[in-house]
Write a protein that holds these residues in place. Structure first.
Motif, PDB file in Angstrom:
ATOM      1  N   VAL A  88      -4.035 -13.391  10.930  1.00  0.00           N
ATOM      2  CA  VAL A  88      -3.857 -12.597   9.722  1.00  0.00           C
ATOM      3  C   VAL A  88      -4.922 -13.046   8.727  1.00  0.00           C
ATOM      4  CG1 VAL A  88      -2.296 -11.941   7.854  1.00  0.00           C
ATOM      5  CG2 VAL A  88      -1.362 -12.515  10.103  1.00  0.00           C
TER       6      VAL A  88
ATOM      7  N   TYR B 216      -6.565 -12.339   4.927  1.00  0.00           N
ATOM      8  CA  TYR B 216      -6.382 -11.711   3.624  1.00  0.00           C
ATOM      9  C   TYR B 216      -7.656 -11.881   2.815  1.00  0.00           C
ATOM     10  CZ  TYR B 216      -5.139 -11.106  -1.253  1.00  0.00           C
ATOM     11  OH  TYR B 216      -5.135 -10.701  -2.555  1.00  0.00           O
TER      12      TYR B 216
ATOM     13  N   ILE C  11       4.048  -7.715   5.247  1.00  0.00           N
ATOM     14  CA  ILE C  11       3.015  -7.318   4.284  1.00  0.00           C
ATOM     15  C   ILE C  11       3.411  -6.016   3.594  1.00  0.00           C
ATOM     16  CG2 ILE C  11       0.646  -6.454   4.074  1.00  0.00           C
ATOM     17  CD1 ILE C  11      -0.056  -8.555   6.308  1.00  0.00           C
TER      18      ILE C  11
ATOM     19  N   TYR D 175      -5.679  -1.766   3.127  1.00  0.00           N
ATOM     20  CA  TYR D 175      -6.437  -2.242   1.972  1.00  0.00           C
ATOM     21  C   TYR D 175      -6.201  -1.329   0.769  1.00  0.00           C
ATOM     22  CZ  TYR D 175      -9.532   1.656   2.859  1.00  0.00           C
ATOM     23  OH  TYR D 175     -10.022   2.921   3.036  1.00  0.00           O
TER      24      TYR D 175
ATOM     25  N   ASP E 205      -6.972  -5.753  -2.578  1.00  0.00           N
ATOM     26  CA  ASP E 205      -6.504  -6.563  -1.452  1.00  0.00           C
ATOM     27  C   ASP E 205      -6.813  -5.891  -0.121  1.00  0.00           C
ATOM     28  OD1 ASP E 205      -4.934  -8.468  -3.124  1.00  0.00           O
ATOM     29  OD2 ASP E 205      -3.718  -6.685  -3.512  1.00  0.00           O
TER      30      ASP E 205
ATOM     31  N   TYR F 133      -5.706  -6.627   4.200  1.00  0.00           N
ATOM     32  CA  TYR F 133      -5.042  -7.406   5.233  1.00  0.00           C
ATOM     33  C   TYR F 133      -5.503  -6.905   6.585  1.00  0.00           C
ATOM     34  CZ  TYR F 133      -1.827  -9.116   1.687  1.00  0.00           C
ATOM     35  OH  TYR F 133      -1.285  -9.717   0.576  1.00  0.00           O
TER      36      TYR F 133
END
Length: 83
Positions: A8, A10, A42, A66, A70, A72
């Motif tokens: 994962v 970020y 998430i 996204y 942010d 992910y």
């Protein structure tokens, strides 16, 4: 022997907020369940990402969402383990 890694990643607005997390699974099916759990966590905690404009990839072995601040990215990779 092979294991599967659920990675994962970020990336936030500020580069110092970026992080990567790895979880190892002994089977591909376990890794797929792990990816789905990470995905659901998430989207559950960042509900604004849960729409078609933010989710670019949503597959069994890859998830990417996204917005302006942010992103992910969750992937499954096969890892070799030396016995």
């Amino acid at each position: 022997m092979e294991v599967y890694s659920v990675q994962v990643e970020y990336e936030g607005e500020c580069p110092s907020d970026n992080w990567t997390n790895y979880t190892l699974w002994s089977t591909l099916e376990g890794a797929k369940r792990g990816l789905k759990q990470e995905r659901n966590n998430i989207l559950g905690s960042h509900s604004w990402l849960n729409n078609e404009n933010c989710i670019e990839i949503d597959e069994d072995n890859h998830f990417y969402a996204y917005d302006d601040q942010d992103s992910y990215n969750i992937t499954i990779c096969k890892e070799k383990v030396h016995e």
